[in-house]
Design an enzyme around this catalytic site. Structure first.
Site, PDB file in Angstrom:
ATOM      1  N   LYS A 234      -3.760   5.646  11.182  1.00 17.62           N
ATOM      2  CA  LYS A 234      -2.653   5.046  10.449  1.00 17.62           C
ATOM      3  C   LYS A 234      -3.179   4.144   9.341  1.00 17.62           C
ATOM      4  O   LYS A 234      -4.090   3.351   9.548  1.00 17.62           O
ATOM      5  CB  LYS A 234      -1.798   4.206  11.401  1.00 17.62           C
TER       6      LYS A 234
ATOM      7  N   HIS B  27       4.038   1.574   2.200  1.00 14.83           N
ATOM      8  CA  HIS B  27       5.271   0.968   1.673  1.00 14.83           C
ATOM      9  C   HIS B  27       5.846   1.844   0.554  1.00 14.83           C
ATOM     10  O   HIS B  27       7.047   2.055   0.460  1.00 14.83           O
ATOM     11  CB  HIS B  27       5.001  -0.444   1.145  1.00 14.83           C
TER      12      HIS B  27
ATOM     13  N   HIS C  85       0.834  -1.214   0.000  1.00 17.33           N
ATOM     14  CA  HIS C  85       0.000   0.000   0.000  1.00 17.33           C
ATOM     15  C   HIS C  85       0.864   1.259   0.000  1.00 17.33           C
ATOM     16  O   HIS C  85       2.098   1.175  -0.069  1.00 17.33           O
ATOM     17  CB  HIS C  85      -1.001  -0.033   1.147  1.00 17.33           C
TER      18      HIS C  85
ATOM     19  N   CYS D 157       2.831  -7.313  15.204  1.00 17.81           N
ATOM     20  CA  CYS D 157       4.185  -6.719  15.297  1.00 17.81           C
ATOM     21  C   CYS D 157       5.256  -7.775  15.094  1.00 17.81           C
ATOM     22  O   CYS D 157       6.402  -7.442  14.838  1.00 17.81           O
ATOM     23  CB  CYS D 157       4.477  -6.162  16.689  1.00 17.81           C
TER      24      CYS D 157
ATOM     25  N   HIS E  35      -1.312  -1.807  17.064  1.00 18.64           N
ATOM     26  CA  HIS E  35      -2.335  -2.562  16.333  1.00 18.64           C
ATOM     27  C   HIS E  35      -3.662  -2.653  17.067  1.00 18.64           C
ATOM     28  O   HIS E  35      -4.632  -3.174  16.518  1.00 18.64           O
ATOM     29  CB  HIS E  35      -1.811  -3.956  15.982  1.00 18.64           C
TER      30      HIS E  35
ATOM     31  N   CYS F 143      -1.820  -3.716  22.304  1.00 15.11           N
ATOM     32  CA  CYS F 143      -0.669  -3.248  21.538  1.00 15.11           C
ATOM     33  C   CYS F 143      -0.965  -1.843  21.029  1.00 15.11           C
ATOM     34  O   CYS F 143      -1.973  -1.631  20.357  1.00 15.11           O
ATOM     35  CB  CYS F 143      -0.425  -4.201  20.368  1.00 15.11           C
TER      36      CYS F 143
ATOM     37  N   CYS G 100       2.629  -9.848  20.295  1.00 12.49           N
ATOM     38  CA  CYS G 100       1.661  -9.349  19.313  1.00 12.49           C
ATOM     39  C   CYS G 100       2.079  -9.889  17.948  1.00 12.49           C
ATOM     40  O   CYS G 100       3.165  -9.568  17.460  1.00 12.49           O
ATOM     41  CB  CYS G 100       1.626  -7.819  19.300  1.00 12.49           C
TER      42      CYS G 100
ATOM     43  N   LYS H  53      -2.495  -2.483   6.735  1.00 19.90           N
ATOM     44  CA  LYS H  53      -3.220  -3.673   6.280  1.00 19.90           C
ATOM     45  C   LYS H  53      -4.110  -4.181   7.400  1.00 19.90           C
ATOM     46  O   LYS H  53      -5.242  -4.574   7.175  1.00 19.90           O
ATOM     47  CB  LYS H  53      -2.213  -4.760   5.895  1.00 19.90           C
TER      48      LYS H  53
HETATM   49  N1  MSP Z   1       8.960  -6.705   7.984  1.00 13.43           N
HETATM   50  C1  MSP Z   1       9.063  -5.648   8.899  1.00 13.43           C
HETATM   51  C2  MSP Z   1      10.336  -4.843   8.688  1.00 13.43           C
HETATM   52  C3  MSP Z   1      11.619  -5.597   8.742  1.00 13.43           C
HETATM   53  S1  MSP Z   1      12.980  -4.584   8.398  1.00 13.43           S
HETATM   54  C4  MSP Z   1      14.306  -5.478   8.807  1.00 13.43           C
HETATM   55  C5  MSP Z   1       7.855  -4.739   8.760  1.00 13.43           C
HETATM   56  N2  MSP Z   1       7.192  -4.815   7.606  1.00 13.43           N
HETATM   57  S2  MSP Z   1       5.898  -3.950   7.219  1.00 13.43           S
HETATM   58  O1  MSP Z   1       5.391  -4.493   5.994  1.00 13.43           O
HETATM   59  O2  MSP Z   1       5.002  -3.861   8.300  1.00 13.43           O
HETATM   60  O3  MSP Z   1       6.471  -2.551   6.840  1.00 13.43           O
HETATM   61  C6  MSP Z   1       6.699  -1.591   7.821  1.00 13.43           C
HETATM   62  C7  MSP Z   1       7.253  -0.370   7.146  1.00 13.43           C
HETATM   63  O4  MSP Z   1       6.399   0.000   6.045  1.00 13.43           O
HETATM   64  C8  MSP Z   1       7.267   0.845   8.041  1.00 13.43           C
HETATM   65  O5  MSP Z   1       8.407   0.899   8.855  1.00 13.43           O
HETATM   66  C9  MSP Z   1       7.237   1.932   7.019  1.00 13.43           C
HETATM   67  O6  MSP Z   1       8.504   2.054   6.454  1.00 13.43           O
HETATM   68  C10 MSP Z   1       6.260   1.398   5.992  1.00 13.43           C
HETATM   69  N3  MSP Z   1       4.885   1.714   6.350  1.00 13.43           N
HETATM   70  C11 MSP Z   1       3.860   0.838   6.547  1.00 13.43           C
HETATM   71  N4  MSP Z   1       2.727   1.541   6.818  1.00 13.43           N
HETATM   72  C12 MSP Z   1       2.990   2.847   6.811  1.00 13.43           C
HETATM   73  C13 MSP Z   1       2.235   4.019   6.964  1.00 13.43           C
HETATM   74  N5  MSP Z   1       0.929   4.020   7.208  1.00 13.43           N
HETATM   75  N6  MSP Z   1       2.893   5.201   6.835  1.00 13.43           N
HETATM   76  C14 MSP Z   1       4.223   5.288   6.545  1.00 13.43           C
HETATM   77  N7  MSP Z   1       4.958   4.191   6.394  1.00 13.43           N
HETATM   78  C15 MSP Z   1       4.387   2.952   6.553  1.00 13.43           C
HETATM   79  O7  MSP Z   1       7.593  -3.978   9.664  1.00 13.43           O
END
Ligand code: MSP
Length: 508
Positions: A293, A20, A17, A128, A145, A142, A125, A296
């Site tokens: 926020k 990312h 989304h 997380c 979440h 949490c 969690c 997903k």
């Molecule tokens: N897999 C772990 C990260 C491991 S790194 C060694 C993870 N993945 S995640 O799919 O949840 O991605 C988290 C990251 O996606 C956040 O740290 C951020 O960079 C980005 N984001 C996910 N949702 C976001 C928002 N709503 N806003 C901004 N960035 C976001 O955590």
């Protein structure tokens, strides 16, 4: 100079989304800026594919974890390509080379005497993939979440994180700029000084993970597996070549949800394995939808593929970088995107490019005029243009992309005023003003050239297209910031072409 920049590797439990896209775009902007400075850049992104969360997502779809990740990982690779990311490699934690590297890495922790087998209990969690201390929960839930963590107890291998408390605190104090912004630095440091507990780094209850090399009954905790990607990638991104010495240490981009893992656990793991620590970490905020926020788990995501299909990647890159200052949270919406598209990209920038090209076509047979004696009258604009390049550069250097864009835009507005002030259509009527008309048209072209070079990190294709229309060289070497001087404008032929950003009527 070397510059190694990373994004978090994204969980493949659902579709990618805007959140990312946001991190990937921000890291890409910095990667491109550093290439423009002439730095030797390596830019890494990828996917995090092990652990409970992924195994559950696969089970819900009636697939094996492997089938699930093989379907989902390409979506994240497609997202990186769709947003125009210039990543040098895309890592998957299910890559065989990564798995072997992780096993060798945990062997180092063991050799350092930092691994012990114990019974571990904690509040876990799954969203997380992490444990919480009771003190950090909000109403027992949490904070990220909004779900109640469950008590998890297993006999696992522990990493003796507590041993690193003093070294971590010392490192933080000696490197006050290591985590940006300062508020996140303070948060991480206070987490450390409140006391660190040893952490479980393996799981016996699940099988979807990398086996602990000395105990096949256990798999390595997904976060340890994931963090190591930043190092493992360098060992196999280029077949037959180890890039570690060339690029490590890295600069990490991430959002605040995963601060603790990156700013506390990761440096401790690196210390234990005898590796250099990252050069720094930039912690950005969340993209919000209606104040919440985007995630997903919350189910309120905007689909980046749909936006890109409709209006292209560059407006999305521009909008996200302009709208949400790195480090802060910011609301995003399709209406906001369309407004900035129409007002800034279509009107202020796109029209300026069209007007400049068509005036040069009309009044100077399509060729940018040479500088004559009258150019001096507009020297002030040349100074402002070069000052803009410096200001934007200083902001990019500090990862202040929004501020860099503001500096560029101030200059775009300046050039629009120049059109109104000089009124080339009036100058064209008076032969005595021919020199002044040359100067005005040349200044607009020179100003747009510098604008394109300073916008390149954020909207690379647009920047190249502006240079192309102005007849300016636009190969990789031509994009170097060393060329961003007023004088380097070539007296070339311009091309009049359809609007760079056709205005959008927002019906949908
Ligand atoms: N897999 C772990 C990260 C491991 S790194 C060694 C993870 N993945 S995640 O799919 O949840 O991605 C988290 C990251 O996606 C956040 O740290 C951020 O960079 C980005 N984001 C996910 N949702 C976001 C928002 N709503 N806003 C901004 N960035 C976001 O955590």
């Amino acid at each position: 100079m070397r510059y190694y920049v990373t994004t978090p590797i994204y969980y493949v439990n659902g579709e990618p989304h805007h959140g990312h896209a946001y991190t990937t775009i921000a890291a890409d902007v910095l990667a491109r800026y550093h290439r423009q400075k002439g730095d030797d850049v390596f830019f890494l992104t990828g996917t995090d594919e092990h652990g409970t969360k992924i195994a559950q997502a696969a089970a819900e779809r009636g697939l094996t974890p492997k089938q699930h990740v093989d379907q989902m990982a390409p979506r994240y690779r497609e997202l990186a390509a769709a947003v125009g990311a210039s990543n040098d490699f895309f890592i998957r934690t299910t890559d065989r080379e990564h798995e072997a590297f992780v096993q060798a890495f945990v062997e180092k922790l063991k050799a350092a005497g930092d691994i012990e087998k114990r019974t571990y209990g904690g509040l876990y969690c799954t969203a997380c993939e992490g444990f919480w201390y009771e003190r950090d929960l909000v109403d027992g839930k949490c904070p990220d979440h909004g779900v109640e963590p469950v008590w998890l107890e297993e006999e696992n291998y522990y990493f003796l994180l507590s041993r690193y408390q003093d070294r971590l605190a010392e490192f933080f104090r000696a490197n006050p700029g290591w985590v940006q912004p300062k508020s996140r630095y303070n948060e991480a440091l206070s987490f450390i000084t409140q006391g660190l507990e040893d952490i479980s780094i393996s799981r016996s209850s699940i099988t979807w993970g990398i086996p602990v090399p000395w105990d096949e009954e256990q798999v390595i905790y997904v976060w340890v597996d994931a963090l190591i990607n930043y190092l493992s990638a360098l060992s196999y991104a280029r077949p037959g070549e180890d890039l570690t010495a060339r690029y490590w240490p890295a600069f990490h981009f991430l959002a605040k949800d995963i601060l603790k893992f990156h700013a506390v656990i990761w440096p401790a793991l690196l210390m234990s394995a005898g590796c250099e620590l990252p050069t720094g970490e930039l912690i950005h905020g969340y993209l919000l939808v209606g104040g919440e926020k985007m995630s997903k788990t919350r189910g309120n995501v905007l689909d980046p593929f749909a936006v890109i299909d409709e209006i292209g990647a560059e407006p999305l890159r521009y909008y996200l970088m302009r709208e949400v200052t790195l480090g802060q949270d910011g609301d995003v919406s399709v209406d906001g995107l369309y407004a900035r598209y129409n007002n800034e990209l279509a009107n202020e920038l796109g029209n300026l490019v069209s007007r400049t090209a068509s005036m040069i076509a009309k009044y100077r047979k399509g060729s940018i005029p040479q500088a004559g004696p009258e150019a001096e009258a507009l020297d002030v604009v040349a100074d402002e243009g070069e000052a803009m390049v410096r200001a934007a550069g200083a902001h990019y250097d500090a990862a202040e992309v929004t501020a860099a864009l503001e500096a560029v835009w101030e200059f775009v507005r300046r050039l629009n005023r120049l059109v109104e002030e000089e009124a080339p259509w009036k100058l064209a009527k008076d032969e005595a003003q021919a020199g002044r008309l040359d100067a005005a048209l040349r200044s607009l072209a020179a100003g747009l050239r510098l604008t394109a070079l300073s916008l390149y990190p954020v909207v690379p294709s647009t920047a190249v297209e502006i240079l192309r229309r102005l007849g300016q060289p636009h190969g990789d070497d031509d994009l170097l910031l060393a060329n961003a001087t007023w004088e380097k404008l070539a007296a070339a032929a311009v091309e009049v072409a359809p609007p760079l950003f056709p205005r959008l009527e927002r019906g949908a």
